[in-house]
Scaffold this motif. Structure first.
Motif, PDB file in Angstrom:
ATOM      1  N   GLY A  42       0.822  -1.209   0.000  1.00  0.00           N
ATOM      2  CA  GLY A  42       0.000   0.000   0.000  1.00  0.00           C
ATOM      3  C   GLY A  42       0.854   1.256   0.000  1.00  0.00           C
ATOM      4  N   ARG A  43       1.944   1.232   0.782  1.00  0.00           N
ATOM      5  CA  ARG A  43       2.864   2.378   0.810  1.00  0.00           C
ATOM      6  C   ARG A  43       3.548   2.553  -0.547  1.00  0.00           C
ATOM      7  NH1 ARG A  43       3.706   0.598   6.030  1.00  0.00           N
ATOM      8  NH2 ARG A  43       5.530  -0.645   5.492  1.00  0.00           N
ATOM      9  N   LYS A  44       3.934   1.430  -1.138  1.00  0.00           N
ATOM     10  CA  LYS A  44       4.591   1.471  -2.450  1.00  0.00           C
ATOM     11  C   LYS A  44       3.642   2.063  -3.501  1.00  0.00           C
ATOM     12  CE  LYS A  44       7.773  -1.848  -3.607  1.00  0.00           C
ATOM     13  NZ  LYS A  44       8.210  -3.180  -4.054  1.00  0.00           N
ATOM     14  N   GLU A  45       2.374   1.616  -3.474  1.00  0.00           N
ATOM     15  CA  GLU A  45       1.394   2.126  -4.430  1.00  0.00           C
ATOM     16  C   GLU A  45       1.138   3.613  -4.194  1.00  0.00           C
ATOM     17  OE1 GLU A  45      -3.074   1.289  -6.242  1.00  0.00           O
ATOM     18  OE2 GLU A  45      -2.257  -0.101  -4.760  1.00  0.00           O
ATOM     19  N   LYS A  46       1.067   4.029  -2.938  1.00  0.00           N
ATOM     20  CA  LYS A  46       0.836   5.443  -2.630  1.00  0.00           C
ATOM     21  C   LYS A  46       1.990   6.299  -3.155  1.00  0.00           C
ATOM     22  CE  LYS A  46      -0.496   8.602   1.001  1.00  0.00           C
ATOM     23  NZ  LYS A  46      -0.839   8.818   2.382  1.00  0.00           N
ATOM     24  N   LYS A  47       3.233   5.836  -2.966  1.00  0.00           N
ATOM     25  CA  LYS A  47       4.398   6.569  -3.472  1.00  0.00           C
ATOM     26  C   LYS A  47       4.355   6.657  -4.998  1.00  0.00           C
ATOM     27  CE  LYS A  47       7.741   5.724   0.198  1.00  0.00           C
ATOM     28  NZ  LYS A  47       9.025   5.097   0.551  1.00  0.00           N
ATOM     29  N   LEU A  48       4.022   5.531  -5.640  1.00  0.00           N
ATOM     30  CA  LEU A  48       3.927   5.536  -7.102  1.00  0.00           C
ATOM     31  C   LEU A  48       2.835   6.485  -7.576  1.00  0.00           C
ATOM     32  CD1 LEU A  48       4.437   1.779  -8.029  1.00  0.00           C
ATOM     33  CD2 LEU A  48       5.914   3.703  -8.658  1.00  0.00           C
ATOM     34  N   ASN A  49       1.693   6.485  -6.901  1.00  0.00           N
ATOM     35  CA  ASN A  49       0.598   7.380  -7.277  1.00  0.00           C
ATOM     36  C   ASN A  49       1.014   8.842  -7.164  1.00  0.00           C
ATOM     37  OD1 ASN A  49      -1.184   5.341  -7.940  1.00  0.00           O
ATOM     38  ND2 ASN A  49      -2.141   5.297  -5.934  1.00  0.00           N
ATOM     39  N   LEU A 102       4.117   9.981  -7.417  1.00  0.00           N
ATOM     40  CA  LEU A 102       5.060  10.211  -8.514  1.00  0.00           C
ATOM     41  C   LEU A 102       4.327  10.341  -9.853  1.00  0.00           C
ATOM     42  CD1 LEU A 102       8.004  10.431  -9.454  1.00  0.00           C
ATOM     43  CD2 LEU A 102       8.039   7.943  -9.635  1.00  0.00           C
ATOM     44  N   ILE A 103       3.356   9.488 -10.079  1.00  0.00           N
ATOM     45  CA  ILE A 103       2.572   9.531 -11.324  1.00  0.00           C
ATOM     46  C   ILE A 103       1.837  10.865 -11.434  1.00  0.00           C
ATOM     47  CG2 ILE A 103       0.542   8.537 -12.494  1.00  0.00           C
ATOM     48  CD1 ILE A 103       1.586   5.774 -11.396  1.00  0.00           C
ATOM     49  N   THR A 104       1.267  11.325 -10.346  1.00  0.00           N
ATOM     50  CA  THR A 104       0.562  12.612 -10.356  1.00  0.00           C
ATOM     51  C   THR A 104       1.517  13.749 -10.686  1.00  0.00           C
ATOM     52  OG1 THR A 104      -1.059  11.804  -8.753  1.00  0.00           O
ATOM     53  CG2 THR A 104      -0.839  14.200  -8.970  1.00  0.00           C
ATOM     54  N   ILE A 105       2.682  13.754 -10.051  1.00  0.00           N
ATOM     55  CA  ILE A 105       3.666  14.808 -10.302  1.00  0.00           C
ATOM     56  C   ILE A 105       4.110  14.791 -11.764  1.00  0.00           C
ATOM     57  CG2 ILE A 105       6.043  15.554  -9.776  1.00  0.00           C
ATOM     58  CD1 ILE A 105       5.450  14.586  -6.849  1.00  0.00           C
ATOM     59  N   VAL A 149      -4.687  16.514 -26.981  1.00  0.00           N
ATOM     60  CA  VAL A 149      -5.433  16.287 -25.730  1.00  0.00           C
ATOM     61  C   VAL A 149      -5.168  14.875 -25.196  1.00  0.00           C
ATOM     62  CG1 VAL A 149      -7.747  16.057 -24.748  1.00  0.00           C
ATOM     63  CG2 VAL A 149      -7.209  18.015 -26.215  1.00  0.00           C
ATOM     64  N   LEU A 150      -5.261  13.896 -26.080  1.00  0.00           N
ATOM     65  CA  LEU A 150      -5.060  12.511 -25.640  1.00  0.00           C
ATOM     66  C   LEU A 150      -3.600  12.224 -25.268  1.00  0.00           C
ATOM     67  CD1 LEU A 150      -7.512  10.655 -28.018  1.00  0.00           C
ATOM     68  CD2 LEU A 150      -7.794  11.097 -25.566  1.00  0.00           C
ATOM     69  N   SER A 151      -2.660  12.956 -25.873  1.00  0.00           N
ATOM     70  CA  SER A 151      -1.255  12.753 -25.505  1.00  0.00           C
ATOM     71  C   SER A 151      -0.983  13.247 -24.082  1.00  0.00           C
ATOM     72  CB  SER A 151      -0.319  13.431 -26.503  1.00  0.00           C
ATOM     73  OG  SER A 151      -0.382  14.841 -26.387  1.00  0.00           O
ATOM     74  N   ILE A 152      -1.786  14.167 -23.601  1.00  0.00           N
ATOM     75  CA  ILE A 152      -1.680  14.604 -22.203  1.00  0.00           C
ATOM     76  C   ILE A 152      -2.356  13.589 -21.294  1.00  0.00           C
ATOM     77  CG2 ILE A 152      -2.390  16.387 -20.554  1.00  0.00           C
ATOM     78  CD1 ILE A 152      -2.134  18.385 -22.975  1.00  0.00           C
ATOM     79  N   ILE A 153      -3.523  13.143 -21.700  1.00  0.00           N
ATOM     80  CA  ILE A 153      -4.288  12.171 -20.903  1.00  0.00           C
ATOM     81  C   ILE A 153      -3.571  10.833 -20.797  1.00  0.00           C
ATOM     82  CG2 ILE A 153      -6.427  10.805 -20.909  1.00  0.00           C
ATOM     83  CD1 ILE A 153      -7.810  13.315 -22.116  1.00  0.00           C
ATOM     84  N   VAL A 203      -0.799   5.523 -18.901  1.00  0.00           N
ATOM     85  CA  VAL A 203       0.311   4.590 -19.131  1.00  0.00           C
ATOM     86  C   VAL A 203       1.050   4.315 -17.826  1.00  0.00           C
ATOM     87  CG1 VAL A 203       2.605   4.363 -20.202  1.00  0.00           C
ATOM     88  CG2 VAL A 203       0.650   5.090 -21.576  1.00  0.00           C
ATOM     89  N   LEU A 204       1.352   5.379 -17.099  1.00  0.00           N
ATOM     90  CA  LEU A 204       2.110   5.199 -15.863  1.00  0.00           C
ATOM     91  C   LEU A 204       1.330   4.393 -14.830  1.00  0.00           C
ATOM     92  CD1 LEU A 204       3.776   8.717 -15.571  1.00  0.00           C
ATOM     93  CD2 LEU A 204       4.802   6.582 -16.398  1.00  0.00           C
ATOM     94  N   LYS A 205       0.038   4.650 -14.718  1.00  0.00           N
ATOM     95  CA  LYS A 205      -0.784   3.913 -13.761  1.00  0.00           C
ATOM     96  C   LYS A 205      -0.913   2.451 -14.183  1.00  0.00           C
ATOM     97  CE  LYS A 205      -3.419   4.028 -10.109  1.00  0.00           C
ATOM     98  NZ  LYS A 205      -2.804   4.060  -8.808  1.00  0.00           N
ATOM     99  N   THR A 206      -1.165   2.203 -15.453  1.00  0.00           N
ATOM    100  CA  THR A 206      -1.283   0.841 -15.961  1.00  0.00           C
ATOM    101  C   THR A 206       0.021   0.083 -15.738  1.00  0.00           C
ATOM    102  OG1 THR A 206      -2.866   1.598 -17.619  1.00  0.00           O
ATOM    103  CG2 THR A 206      -1.850  -0.546 -18.001  1.00  0.00           C
ATOM    104  N   TYR A 207       1.129   0.727 -16.056  1.00  0.00           N
ATOM    105  CA  TYR A 207       2.444   0.105 -15.874  1.00  0.00           C
ATOM    106  C   TYR A 207       2.709  -0.171 -14.390  1.00  0.00           C
ATOM    107  CZ  TYR A 207       7.347  -0.851 -17.011  1.00  0.00           C
ATOM    108  OH  TYR A 207       8.565  -1.452 -17.192  1.00  0.00           O
ATOM    109  N   SER A 208       2.305   0.776 -13.539  1.00  0.00           N
ATOM    110  CA  SER A 208       2.553   0.605 -12.106  1.00  0.00           C
ATOM    111  C   SER A 208       1.793  -0.595 -11.540  1.00  0.00           C
ATOM    112  CB  SER A 208       2.201   1.874 -11.325  1.00  0.00           C
ATOM    113  OG  SER A 208       0.809   2.054 -11.204  1.00  0.00           O
TER     114      SER A 208
END
Length: 177
Positions: free
Chosen positions: A5-12, A14-17, A122-126, A131-136
């Motif tokens: 859970g901590r690992k996922e929170k850190k990844l989330n 990072l993904i947001t940033i 627009v989709l290149s931003i979305i 991608v990062l979430k799916t990969y994570s």
């Protein structure tokens, strides 16, 4: 909260940033012109080719996972992320050394071009957080969520890659040498 859970929170976090910083930095750098530097006009066909290669590898990656080739799928998706970073680097370098090219087509094709261009942008931003979430999820070995997200991420990523090639092909006659 457990270790996963901590690992996922850190990844989330990072993904947001990354998902916020990358488009903002690209927008800022798009307006920056480096003076007295040779124009990098040779880059658009290269980064269009990178988009085409990304689309091809995405399809091969889908084939790989459908056929149970998990390691190959992982390597192909990682390659696609690397190609996307390479594309973005070249795209920024080109726009920092060259003026934007105006589309010269007329009539209905002009509207088609701008529809494809705007939807691509627009989709290149979305696609960045998708991608990062799916990969994570794959990284965290949560393959149930990975598959669920991939069903949304894959077609959008494929559209972005293919539409990038289409935009290049449509505007290439108007590039200044």
């Amino acid at each position: 909260m457990d270790g996963a859970g901590r690992k996922e929170k850190k990844l989330n976090t990072l993904i947001t940033i990354v998902s916020i910083v990358v488009p903002v930095v690209v927008a800022i750098l798009f307006g920056v012109k480096i003076p007295n530097v040779e124009r990098l006009g040779f880059l658009p066909p290269i980064y269009a080719s990178i988009n085409a290669l990304t689309a091809f590898i995405l399809v091969i990656g889908l084939w790989a996972i459908i056929n149970g080739k998990k390691r190959l799928h992982h390597n192909l998706m990682t390659t696609c992320i690397g190609l996307s970073v390479l594309f973005l680097t070249m795209y920024i370098a080109y726009h920092m050394t060259s003026d934007s090219t105006s589309y010269g087509g007329e009539g209905a094709v002009r509207y088609v071009y701008f529809f494809i261009l705007v939807s691509h942008i627009v989709l290149s931003i979305i696609i960045i957080p998708l991608v990062l979430k799916t990969y994570s999820f794959a990284y965290l070995k949560n393959f149930k969520k990975h598959r669920k997200w991939a069903k949304v991420t894959f077609p959008i990523w494929l559209y972005v890659a293919v539409s990038g090639v289409v935009v290049y092909l449509m505007i290439s006659p108007y590039y200044v040498s």
